[in-house]
Scaffold this motif. Structure first.
Motif, PDB file in Angstrom:
ATOM      1  N   SER A  99      -4.540 115.137 -58.477  1.00 57.77           N
ATOM      2  CA  SER A  99      -4.487 113.571 -58.443  1.00 57.77           C
ATOM      3  C   SER A  99      -3.742 112.908 -57.488  1.00 57.77           C
ATOM      4  CB  SER A  99      -4.244 112.956 -59.790  1.00 57.77           C
ATOM      5  OG  SER A  99      -2.898 113.299 -59.912  1.00 57.77           O
ATOM      6  N   HIS A 100      -2.627 113.741 -57.010  1.00 61.71           N
ATOM      7  CA  HIS A 100      -1.660 113.082 -55.848  1.00 61.71           C
ATOM      8  C   HIS A 100      -0.793 114.166 -55.725  1.00 61.71           C
ATOM      9  CE1 HIS A 100       0.218 111.433 -59.517  1.00 61.71           C
ATOM     10  NE2 HIS A 100       1.402 111.480 -58.747  1.00 61.71           N
ATOM     11  N   PHE A 101       0.155 114.348 -54.501  1.00 67.23           N
ATOM     12  CA  PHE A 101       1.040 115.273 -54.227  1.00 67.23           C
ATOM     13  C   PHE A 101       2.339 115.406 -55.308  1.00 67.23           C
ATOM     14  CE2 PHE A 101       4.890 113.789 -52.502  1.00 67.23           C
ATOM     15  CZ  PHE A 101       4.563 112.199 -52.200  1.00 67.23           C
ATOM     16  N   HIS A 102       2.591 114.640 -55.916  1.00 68.17           N
ATOM     17  CA  HIS A 102       4.016 114.587 -56.737  1.00 68.17           C
ATOM     18  C   HIS A 102       4.169 115.698 -57.372  1.00 68.17           C
ATOM     19  CE1 HIS A 102       4.954 109.746 -56.630  1.00 68.17           C
ATOM     20  NE2 HIS A 102       5.481 110.634 -55.684  1.00 68.17           N
ATOM     21  N   TYR A 103       5.476 116.145 -57.484  1.00 67.39           N
ATOM     22  CA  TYR A 103       5.831 117.530 -58.080  1.00 67.39           C
ATOM     23  C   TYR A 103       5.269 117.638 -59.502  1.00 67.39           C
ATOM     24  CZ  TYR A 103       9.450 114.690 -60.327  1.00 67.39           C
ATOM     25  OH  TYR A 103       9.887 113.980 -61.258  1.00 67.39           O
ATOM     26  N   ASP A 104       5.501 116.461 -60.282  1.00 74.22           N
ATOM     27  CA  ASP A 104       5.160 116.530 -61.708  1.00 74.22           C
ATOM     28  C   ASP A 104       3.576 116.928 -62.192  1.00 74.22           C
ATOM     29  OD1 ASP A 104       5.194 114.029 -60.815  1.00 74.22           O
ATOM     30  OD2 ASP A 104       5.156 113.368 -62.723  1.00 74.22           O
ATOM     31  N   HIS A 105       2.844 116.963 -60.936  1.00 72.44           N
ATOM     32  CA  HIS A 105       1.376 117.142 -61.175  1.00 72.44           C
ATOM     33  C   HIS A 105       0.842 118.195 -60.282  1.00 72.44           C
ATOM     34  CE1 HIS A 105       1.037 112.721 -62.730  1.00 72.44           C
ATOM     35  NE2 HIS A 105       2.101 112.751 -62.269  1.00 72.44           N
ATOM     36  N   ALA A 106       1.701 118.522 -59.399  1.00 75.27           N
ATOM     37  CA  ALA A 106       1.279 119.682 -58.553  1.00 75.27           C
ATOM     38  C   ALA A 106       1.858 121.070 -58.376  1.00 75.27           C
ATOM     39  CB  ALA A 106       1.110 119.079 -57.025  1.00 75.27           C
ATOM     40  N   ALA A 214      -2.044 103.437 -52.951  1.00 73.86           N
ATOM     41  CA  ALA A 214      -1.419 102.706 -54.233  1.00 73.86           C
ATOM     42  C   ALA A 214      -0.171 103.642 -54.448  1.00 73.86           C
ATOM     43  CB  ALA A 214      -2.298 102.841 -55.375  1.00 73.86           C
ATOM     44  N   HIS A 215      -0.093 104.386 -55.500  1.00 67.05           N
ATOM     45  CA  HIS A 215       1.291 105.119 -56.018  1.00 67.05           C
ATOM     46  C   HIS A 215       1.837 105.965 -54.897  1.00 67.05           C
ATOM     47  CE1 HIS A 215       3.797 107.231 -58.775  1.00 67.05           C
ATOM     48  NE2 HIS A 215       2.967 108.425 -58.564  1.00 67.05           N
ATOM     49  N   THR A 216       0.779 106.427 -54.268  1.00 63.58           N
ATOM     50  CA  THR A 216       1.003 107.279 -52.946  1.00 63.58           C
ATOM     51  C   THR A 216      -0.083 107.005 -51.843  1.00 63.58           C
ATOM     52  OG1 THR A 216      -0.320 109.224 -53.358  1.00 63.58           O
ATOM     53  CG2 THR A 216       2.058 109.319 -54.208  1.00 63.58           C
ATOM     54  N   GLY A 233      -4.593 109.672 -62.554  1.00 63.78           N
ATOM     55  CA  GLY A 233      -3.187 110.269 -62.085  1.00 63.78           C
ATOM     56  C   GLY A 233      -2.192 109.060 -62.381  1.00 63.78           C
ATOM     57  N   ASP A 234      -1.483 108.823 -61.562  1.00 62.09           N
ATOM     58  CA  ASP A 234      -0.268 107.612 -61.568  1.00 62.09           C
ATOM     59  C   ASP A 234      -0.711 106.517 -60.791  1.00 62.09           C
ATOM     60  OD1 ASP A 234       0.867 109.699 -62.779  1.00 62.09           O
ATOM     61  OD2 ASP A 234       2.725 110.026 -61.369  1.00 62.09           O
ATOM     62  N   MET A 235      -1.945 106.205 -60.345  1.00 60.90           N
ATOM     63  CA  MET A 235      -2.234 105.094 -59.518  1.00 60.90           C
ATOM     64  C   MET A 235      -2.677 103.915 -60.819  1.00 60.90           C
ATOM     65  SD  MET A 235      -6.258 105.221 -58.350  1.00 60.90           S
ATOM     66  CE  MET A 235      -6.701 106.906 -58.403  1.00 60.90           C
TER      67      MET A 235
HETATM   68 ZN   LIG Z   1       3.205 110.387 -59.501  1.00 59.01          ZN
END
Ligand SMILES: [Zn+2]
Length: 344
Positions: A99-106, A214-216, A233-235
């Motif tokens: 969904s995006h690059f952030h550590y807690d998702h990827a 948005a969020h990233t 994701g987090d958007m």
């Molecule tokens: Zn995030």
């Protein structure tokens, strides 16, 4: 009495059988996850606490394969997710979407082994860059290291048996996560997209949309048009998202683009799913007002620290629980950096 009770039970059971749809929606509980079937073969995967996963995932079971969206925070968390998926299907997991690059998702991706990983171009750029030195990752890591240190120090001094047992559980949980983090080798997407990409799996269509920053710089929404389900994701969360890597000034428009879809159910990267779409209006209004307010204060000569204290968004109290003046300092610093051109 006994016989009549049994008869009633039998009749109720028969009625339920008749009333049940051909493929009953069901929720699967494992020792690490709850997999809630939100549409046929579509599962919202939420951690239940025994392993630290930090974020939600989406599991789409197709005719021939399984597509997963997001891999949690560590390979250990991802392995727990995969083990949970194995309790509902033995079809191969072929595809992972970021969904995006952030550590807690990827950062769980490596646990999936040889799968295709799909993400936005920006996500690939970030994950091929220096993901282990991203400030979001470092902040979280430092927080866990600190918490573990504090808990271990307390454990060394505690004598009460009950308290000791409780602390031991907490230490074990935190230590497991700290160790799991050491295993992380981020894997970037090997298939990228810029605006839109669609996967076709039998009758199922899985659309991956970029609605704007948005969020990233590279958030994508995963949309299942037949079921009108959108994983965001987090958007888009049920409330205000983390803004420290965000584009607050563009966010409301991005969500406006997202609203063009016919949505029945939103599944966010954190927190429960929701169907009341006015929540999108609430966060749009907040991001717009936050950005405008900060721009105005900056023009008046305020520092980011001052603006973070002064910006008044309390009129979002009823909708988002903003009950006192001020905003998150990191969010305001991010807006300043973008305005100053020191971040991109
Ligand atoms: Zn995030």
């Amino acid at each position: 009495m006994r016989a009549s009770t049994l008869t009633v039970v039998t009749i109720v059971a028969l009625l339920l059988l008749v009333a049940a749809p051909e493929t009953a929606i069901q929720t699967q509980e494992t020792n690490t996850h709850r997999l809630e079937e939100v549409a046929e073969g579509v599962y919202f995967a939420v951690g239940t606490g025994s392993v630290f996963v930090m974020s939600n995932a989406l599991v789409i079971v197709n005719d021939e394969d399984v597509v997963v969206v997001d891999s949690h925070i560590t390979p250990a968390a991802a392995r727990a997710l995969i083990a949970s998926i194995r309790t509902i299907t033995d079809k191969p997991i072929t595809t992972l979407i970021n969904s995006h690059f952030h550590y807690d998702h990827a950062h769980g991706a490596q646990a999936f082994g040889d799968v295709q990983i799909i993400g936005h171009e920006f996500t690939r750029e970030k994950l091929t860059g220096d993901p282990m030195n991203e400030h979001t990752f470092l902040t979280s890591k430092a927080r866990f290291d600190r918490t573990l240190g504090r808990l271990e120090a307390r454990l060394a001094n505690v004598t009460d048996v009950t308290e000791r047992r409780e602390l031991e559980t907490q230490v074990e949980f935190n230590r497991a996560h700290v160790q799991a983090t050491q295993e992380v080798t981020p894997i970037p997407p090997d298939v990228t997209m810029s605006d839109r990409l669609t996967l076709f799996r039998g009758d199922r269509e899985i659309q991956i949309h970029f609605f704007g920053r948005a969020h990233t710089g590279g958030d994508v929404g995963i949309y299942l048009p037949q079921d009108k389900v959108l994983f965001t994701g987090d958007m888009l969360l049920g409330g205000i998202s983390y803004l420290g890597d965000g584009y607050v000034g563009e966010w409301a428009q991005t969500l406006q683009n997202l609203k063009q879809l016919d949505i029945d159910l939103v599944l966010p990267g954190h927190g429960p799913g929701f169907r009341d779409l006015e929540r999108i209006d609430y966060v749009q209004a907040y991001y717009r007002d936050l950005h405008d307010g900060v721009v105005r204060l900056k023009a008046g000569g305020a520092t980011a620290e001052e603006a973070a204290v002064q910006v008044d968004l309390t009129h979002h109290g009823d909708t988002l629980g903003v009950n006192q003046a001020g905003a998150n300092l990191e969010a305001v610093q991010r807006i300043y950096a973008l305005l100053d051109g020191t971040a991109e």
